[in-house]
Motif scaffolding. Structure first.
Motif, PDB file in Angstrom:
ATOM      1  N   GLU A 186      57.648  28.421  54.324  1.00 22.02           N
ATOM      2  CA  GLU A 186      56.854  28.134  53.130  1.00 22.02           C
ATOM      3  C   GLU A 186      55.827  27.053  53.426  1.00 22.02           C
ATOM      4  N   ARG A 187      54.619  27.251  52.894  1.00 22.92           N
ATOM      5  CA  ARG A 187      53.523  26.298  53.099  1.00 22.92           C
ATOM      6  C   ARG A 187      52.855  26.013  51.753  1.00 22.92           C
ATOM      7  N   GLU A 188      52.576  24.729  51.504  1.00 25.49           N
ATOM      8  CA  GLU A 188      51.967  24.311  50.244  1.00 25.49           C
ATOM      9  C   GLU A 188      50.440  24.302  50.348  1.00 25.49           C
ATOM     10  N   ILE A 189      49.779  24.800  49.335  1.00 21.98           N
ATOM     11  CA  ILE A 189      48.319  24.737  49.195  1.00 21.98           C
ATOM     12  C   ILE A 189      48.027  23.933  47.929  1.00 21.98           C
ATOM     13  N   GLU A 190      47.282  22.831  48.081  1.00 23.45           N
ATOM     14  CA  GLU A 190      47.088  21.913  46.960  1.00 23.45           C
ATOM     15  C   GLU A 190      45.765  22.106  46.220  1.00 23.45           C
ATOM     16  N   ASP A 191      44.725  22.500  46.920  1.00 24.27           N
ATOM     17  CA  ASP A 191      43.402  22.527  46.292  1.00 24.27           C
ATOM     18  C   ASP A 191      42.818  23.925  46.148  1.00 24.27           C
ATOM     19  N   GLY A 192      43.600  24.933  46.430  1.00 30.26           N
ATOM     20  CA  GLY A 192      43.114  26.307  46.307  1.00 30.26           C
ATOM     21  C   GLY A 192      42.322  26.789  47.503  1.00 30.26           C
ATOM     22  N   VAL A 193      42.058  25.917  48.486  1.00 30.66           N
ATOM     23  CA  VAL A 193      41.271  26.300  49.659  1.00 30.66           C
ATOM     24  C   VAL A 193      42.220  26.741  50.766  1.00 30.66           C
ATOM     25  N   LEU A 194      42.045  27.966  51.234  1.00 25.08           N
ATOM     26  CA  LEU A 194      42.902  28.489  52.296  1.00 25.08           C
ATOM     27  C   LEU A 194      42.344  28.046  53.647  1.00 25.08           C
ATOM     28  N   PRO A 195      43.132  27.367  54.480  1.00 21.75           N
ATOM     29  CA  PRO A 195      42.626  26.819  55.756  1.00 21.75           C
ATOM     30  C   PRO A 195      42.670  27.835  56.897  1.00 21.75           C
ATOM     31  N   PHE A 196      42.318  29.071  56.620  1.00 26.42           N
ATOM     32  CA  PHE A 196      42.344  30.111  57.645  1.00 26.42           C
ATOM     33  C   PHE A 196      41.457  31.276  57.204  1.00 26.42           C
ATOM     34  N   THR A 197      41.224  32.190  58.143  1.00 25.45           N
ATOM     35  CA  THR A 197      40.522  33.440  57.827  1.00 25.45           C
ATOM     36  C   THR A 197      41.452  34.604  58.133  1.00 25.45           C
ATOM     37  N   TRP A 198      41.099  35.761  57.608  1.00 23.81           N
ATOM     38  CA  TRP A 198      41.955  36.921  57.766  1.00 23.81           C
ATOM     39  C   TRP A 198      41.670  37.660  59.064  1.00 23.81           C
ATOM     40  N   GLN A 199      42.676  38.334  59.534  1.00 22.04           N
ATOM     41  CA  GLN A 199      42.574  39.045  60.806  1.00 22.04           C
ATOM     42  C   GLN A 199      41.833  40.373  60.634  1.00 22.04           C
ATOM     43  N   SER A 200      40.854  40.598  61.520  1.00 23.17           N
ATOM     44  CA  SER A 200      40.162  41.886  61.596  1.00 23.17           C
ATOM     45  C   SER A 200      40.176  42.334  63.049  1.00 23.17           C
ATOM     46  N   GLY A 201      40.072  43.640  63.248  1.00 24.62           N
ATOM     47  CA  GLY A 201      39.973  44.152  64.597  1.00 24.62           C
ATOM     48  C   GLY A 201      38.527  44.119  65.075  1.00 24.62           C
ATOM     49  N   LEU A 202      38.300  44.607  66.287  1.00 25.25           N
ATOM     50  CA  LEU A 202      36.962  44.696  66.852  1.00 25.25           C
ATOM     51  C   LEU A 202      36.737  46.122  67.341  1.00 25.25           C
ATOM     52  N   ARG A 203      35.509  46.586  67.175  1.00 29.76           N
ATOM     53  CA  ARG A 203      35.128  47.923  67.646  1.00 29.76           C
ATOM     54  C   ARG A 203      33.782  47.831  68.332  1.00 29.76           C
ATOM     55  N   VAL A 204      33.662  48.407  69.508  1.00 36.97           N
ATOM     56  CA  VAL A 204      32.393  48.415  70.230  1.00 36.97           C
ATOM     57  C   VAL A 204      31.564  49.606  69.757  1.00 36.97           C
ATOM     58  N   SER A 205      30.364  49.325  69.255  1.00 33.30           N
ATOM     59  CA  SER A 205      29.494  50.407  68.774  1.00 33.30           C
ATOM     60  C   SER A 205      28.056  49.914  68.760  1.00 33.30           C
ATOM     61  N   ARG A 206      27.142  50.840  68.565  1.00 27.25           N
ATOM     62  CA  ARG A 206      25.740  50.483  68.390  1.00 27.25           C
ATOM     63  C   ARG A 206      25.306  50.881  66.991  1.00 27.25           C
ATOM     64  N   ASP A 207      24.131  50.431  66.589  1.00 27.46           N
ATOM     65  CA  ASP A 207      23.621  50.734  65.256  1.00 27.46           C
ATOM     66  C   ASP A 207      23.485  52.243  65.066  1.00 27.46           C
ATOM     67  N   GLN A 208      23.918  52.723  63.920  1.00 29.91           N
ATOM     68  CA  GLN A 208      23.807  54.144  63.610  1.00 29.91           C
ATOM     69  C   GLN A 208      22.444  54.421  62.968  1.00 29.91           C
ATOM     70  N   VAL A 209      21.396  54.260  63.763  1.00 29.76           N
ATOM     71  CA  VAL A 209      20.033  54.459  63.272  1.00 29.76           C
ATOM     72  C   VAL A 209      19.225  55.163  64.350  1.00 29.76           C
ATOM     73  N   SER A 210      18.106  55.759  63.944  1.00 26.39           N
ATOM     74  CA  SER A 210      17.131  56.268  64.909  1.00 26.39           C
ATOM     75  C   SER A 210      16.305  55.073  65.373  1.00 26.39           C
ATOM     76  N   PRO A 211      16.400  54.684  66.647  1.00 32.84           N
ATOM     77  CA  PRO A 211      15.856  53.393  67.090  1.00 32.84           C
ATOM     78  C   PRO A 211      14.376  53.169  66.777  1.00 32.84           C
ATOM     79  N   ILE A 212      13.510  54.140  67.085  1.00 32.13           N
ATOM     80  CA  ILE A 212      12.073  53.911  66.922  1.00 32.13           C
ATOM     81  C   ILE A 212      11.670  53.820  65.441  1.00 32.13           C
ATOM     82  N   PRO A 213      12.038  54.804  64.582  1.00 31.34           N
ATOM     83  CA  PRO A 213      11.693  54.651  63.161  1.00 31.34           C
ATOM     84  C   PRO A 213      12.267  53.385  62.541  1.00 31.34           C
ATOM     85  N   TYR A 214      13.509  53.072  62.918  1.00 32.06           N
ATOM     86  CA  TYR A 214      14.133  51.853  62.398  1.00 32.06           C
ATOM     87  C   TYR A 214      13.359  50.616  62.839  1.00 32.06           C
ATOM     88  N   ALA A 215      12.987  50.577  64.125  1.00 30.43           N
ATOM     89  CA  ALA A 215      12.280  49.409  64.671  1.00 30.43           C
ATOM     90  C   ALA A 215      10.905  49.252  64.040  1.00 30.43           C
TER      91      ALA A 215
END
Length: 437
Positions: free
Chosen positions: A275-304
């Motif tokens: 058990e851990r106490e939180i006094e001011d409502g501020v959570l001293p951490f961030t949530w876990q997310s995974g990582l995925r290697v990818s590129r932008d899903q766009v047509s490069p030249i029109p997008y650019a």
């Protein structure tokens, strides 16, 4: 202090490279139109090394934060002023003033155009580079399940809390981030959707609703309450929060929706309950997310092209607001040259610290911003700027009458004064950032 200097030098070198490429644009078109270029220099100040070609001296100068392209024609202008001539009809072969007005227009257009094209190329290349992105399983909830958090009356009856988005038609979703990109591209269309619910694959649909900000589908990501990063000794990466004040927790929103600022979190760590106490409502951490290697899903030249045009007009609008003293509007986009260079260097170093692909991508995008900003700045219709030179050439072409040498020089002097004033105003932003903030 040393890190600030390093960031500043890196940033100035990046800006200097974009300035040199700008001058290279002038050089290429000038030579195309048979206008002689006396010097093409990378850097400014005293000459360090160089090569004297048949028509041009190519040099590297002592201060590598810019460049210049000096075209032939200064002697023609000097002679005309000395002779008190009303026109520049006696010019040497290869002189800038021997070119037609429209050719001079194109020579000066080449600088801003080169910067714009470089930005397009850089953004297109960046879009092709795969990078690590946050990746969360596409568990969602209707936002109506958490009215105390979202404050929007949007119903989405086809989705239940805890559904996992799988696909829409032939488009399979890799994760929530992929699904979110797809949803944002639908512009308010009814979307057929496949979800996984309680062990069953279900076909349903997402119905959009109009809001003040556009169309919304009324769903949000659900995350498991697993800690990803923390600076607190009371928590560790991988801790799972199972309850808040003894109330079971399944999703992170269950914690955010809790109506007390002081509470007890129950965490599970390696089979133990803590058990851990939180006094001011501020959570001293961030949530876990995974990582995925990818590129932008766009047509490069029109997008650019679209992204570069968007940045160009944004920079042009901000510069226009700045020189007309609408500072509040301008400062949403602009910063001082020194601060901009330092930020460019620090962001570049931070991106490379994360990963090489992120670093390269970050550098390319930052250079594109610098290049577009130079394109917009030089397009201002002020004498001595490219935009002013283009305007004068266009006026000559339309009137079919050249400006007198005296008028040309007076306009250049006025342009230099305006440029100096703009420079002082821009550096005042640096003074404010470093000494008054």
């Amino acid at each position: 202090m040393l890190s600030h200097i390093l960031f500043l030098v890196i940033g100035l070198l990046c800006i200097g490279l974009m300035l040199f490429l700008h001058e290279l644009g002038h050089f290429i078109v000038a030579r195309l139109f048979k206008v002689d270029v006396e010097v093409l220099s990378f850097g400014i100040g005293p000459r360090v090394v160089g090569y004297q070609g048949p028509r041009t001296e190519y040099r590297i100068s002592a201060i590598p934060f810019g460049g210049y392209c000096r075209m032939s024609g200064s002697l023609d202008l000097t002679k005309a002023l000395q002779d008190k001539a009303t026109t520049l009809d006696r010019t040497e072969a290869g002189s800038y003033f021997s070119a037609s007005p429209w050719r001079r227009f194109l020579i000066y257009l080449a600088g801003p155009l080169m910067n714009f094209l470089i930005a397009v190329i850089l953004i297109a290349i960046a879009a092709l580079i795969p990078v690590e992105r946050l990746s969360d399983p596409a568990f969602v909830t209707p936002i109506s399940e958490y009215p105390e958090l979202f404050h929007q009356d949007i119903k989405q009856s086809g989705i239940h809390k805890g559904d996992m988005l799988l696909s829409s038609g032939e488009r399979e979703f890799l994760d929530w981030q992929d699904a979110e990109i797809f949803l944002s591209s639908q512009e308010g269309a009814v979307i057929p959707i496949t979800v996984y619910r309680d062990g069953t694959v279900i076909e349903t649909e997402l119905i959009p609703q109009q809001t003040e900000d556009g169309w919304a589908y009324g769903i949000a990501l659900l995350q498991r309450p697993v800690i990803g990063r923390t600076l607190s000794d009371d928590f560790q990466v991988g801790d799972v929060i199972t309850a808040i004040d003894s109330t079971p927790v399944s999703w992170t929103y269950d914690i955010y929706a809790y109506d007390k600022t002081s509470f007890t979190l129950t965490i599970e760590r390696e089979g133990m309950k803590l058990e851990r106490e939180i006094e001011d409502g501020v959570l001293p951490f961030t949530w876990q997310s995974g990582l995925r290697v990818s590129r932008d899903q766009v047509s490069p030249i029109p997008y650019a092209i679209g992204r570069s045009a968007e940045m160009f007009f944004s920079a042009l609008s901000a510069l226009g607001a700045f020189i007309t003293f609408h500072f509040e509007e301008a400062l949403e986009v602009l910063t001082g040259p020194i601060k901009a260079a330092e930020s460019l260097g620090s962001i570049t170093m931070a991106a490379f610290a994360e990963s090489s692909s992120s670093g390269i991508r970050g550098v390319l995008r930052l250079l594109a911003i610098v290049s577009v900003s130079l394109s917009a700045g030089n397009s201002l219709p002020i004498p001595t700027f490219d935009g002013g030179q283009m305007l004068m050439a266009a006026v000559e072409a339309i009137r079919r009458k050249a400006l007198s040498p005296r008028t040309y020089v007076l306009l250049q002097i006025a342009g230099m004064a305006a440029a100096l004033l703009i420079m002082v105003m821009m550096y005042s932003l640096d003074f404010k950032a470093y000494f008054l903030s």
